[in-house]
Write a protein that holds these residues in place. Sequence first.
Motif, PDB file in Angstrom:
ATOM      1  N   UNK A 201       0.844  -1.199   0.000  1.00  0.00           N
ATOM      2  CA  UNK A 201       0.000   0.000   0.000  1.00  0.00           C
ATOM      3  C   UNK A 201       0.879   1.247   0.000  1.00  0.00           C
ATOM      4  N   UNK A 202       1.944   1.214   0.795  1.00  0.00           N
ATOM      5  CA  UNK A 202       2.868   2.350   0.829  1.00  0.00           C
ATOM      6  C   UNK A 202       3.558   2.579  -0.491  1.00  0.00           C
ATOM      7  N   UNK A 203       3.894   1.489  -1.204  1.00  0.00           N
ATOM      8  CA  UNK A 203       4.532   1.623  -2.518  1.00  0.00           C
ATOM      9  C   UNK A 203       3.613   2.337  -3.503  1.00  0.00           C
ATOM     10  N   UNK A 204       2.354   1.941  -3.541  1.00  0.00           N
ATOM     11  CA  UNK A 204       1.402   2.604  -4.435  1.00  0.00           C
ATOM     12  C   UNK A 204       1.205   4.067  -4.046  1.00  0.00           C
ATOM     13  N   UNK A 205       1.057   4.325  -2.752  1.00  0.00           N
ATOM     14  CA  UNK A 205       0.850   5.709  -2.301  1.00  0.00           C
ATOM     15  C   UNK A 205       2.039   6.583  -2.674  1.00  0.00           C
ATOM     16  N   UNK A 206       3.256   6.075  -2.446  1.00  0.00           N
ATOM     17  CA  UNK A 206       4.463   6.849  -2.752  1.00  0.00           C
ATOM     18  C   UNK A 206       4.562   7.131  -4.258  1.00  0.00           C
ATOM     19  N   UNK A 207       4.295   6.128  -5.077  1.00  0.00           N
ATOM     20  CA  UNK A 207       4.395   6.301  -6.532  1.00  0.00           C
ATOM     21  C   UNK A 207       3.357   7.285  -7.041  1.00  0.00           C
TER      22      UNK A 207
END
Length: 509
Positions: A201-207
């Motif tokens: 979830x953090x990867x998607x949010x950061x991207x």
Amino acid sequence: MIDLIPSVDSLAVLAVLYVFFVVITVRRFIGNRQHKPLLPPGPVPLPILGNVLSIDTKQPWLTYTEWHATYGDLFFVRILDQKVVVINSQRVARALLHNRSRIYSDRPYLATVEPFGWMFNFLFAGYNDAWRLSRRLFHQTFHAESALKFRPMQIRRAHEMIVNLISDSRHYDSHFATFSSSVVISAVYGYESSAQDDPLVGLFAHSMQLGIPWLTPERAIMIKTFPFLLKLPDWCPGSSIKCDARISTNSINEMVDVPFQYVQRRMADNSLLDTPSMVAENLQRVEKQDKAFKSMFETALKNTAATAVGGGYETTTGMLMVFVLAMVLYPDVQKRAQAEIDSVIGRDRLPAFEDKKSLPYVDAVVRETYQWMPIAPLDYPIGIPHATSSEDTYDGYYIPKDDQWAKCRTSGAIVMCNLWAISHDEKRYPDACHFIPERFIDINGALTDDDPVQYIFGLGRRICPGRYIADASMWSAIVTMLSTVDISSAKDDQGKAVDFTPKFATGIT
């Protein structure tokens, strides 16, 4: 010796031919003007600049809504060298975007899509075979009947969101983003994210946070006008844009690849058999296909999956923020919705989708959230305009073809659907700027036939393909919040409500 001086007869013949040529040319010009339809009405453009100085660049939908009163449901503006046709009513939007979707389903060229890593996202793709494949893959998983299988998971995620809200109310926006992302990640990849601080979830949010700001029309025009900014050496002033593009591309590539590889690994060890997901179901369909087709299909599937999560993250999160704002500003609405839940369900359990038909006022609150503050006021899902693939005539007006993907100049038109004007039509929605769910309730207490879902997710072949799961996520989150918490303004040290002025961020949503 040759006589180079023409005779009187020759001059007479030349004069007659010249007059004949002028007459024919003028007649053709007048004939073309008489038979060629006029462009839709609109404000008079300035040379070179067009109407750009008259438009609120941060909130152009408000300018277009004001011009609606003067120029009607369909009008024409020019922004620099770009021709723009603006639709301001659901009637015209349906006539063009839906009934003539073959003409109005293309996309204009955005100069920031490729350098910032967004070529994977089929929302920006032209109207072509690659787009059709991605759309078909999306539709197979998220059409109305198929989306029903995700409802138990959506309710479970809504319950997790409430636990997070109660334990940490200050970061409510982060909890909404986690809820929005986790629902779509689960539906797409069969991935069960943790309730807090999940790495995927953090990867998607950061991207998303890195790339989305560069998809606004203003930044796209800057890169289109000054493409050399992406080629400056690192030591040169202005090279930070090239650096941002590289960082965004690397992060988005990771976002696209990592969850897809997760599914492949889980399928290899047979640990995803009981978990419905878009990627796993489609990979199973092509297991016995030849290598070339399988490779092409997997690339399309991988890109479509990442598109689904990216779209859900940005839009559902924004709409839940609008709902919370409405509950703070209109506490009586919150109390009436809570009273309905208490009278129908009681306080011994939480609402489920089976209760939806028995909670018309809650449904009206969801509808009013869509109508009151559309998070994509210029078309859905993320404010990307349409482009015409051929010339058209509507109501006597000429709509030119868009010269899509012309990276230097655009000779045709892009088409914007002003959802703000549709949702704030005072004849249809009196006092549209106020949050009034009762507008969707008839005298018998039942819901009316007017549902903003019919237009707020777009129209035509470019309508949001994830609208059914998005609408279900909104209902599950809103009904769960209403049944468990009171939403109000923050309090200062003396217990008084903190005054605030709502401010909406500019961007594609």
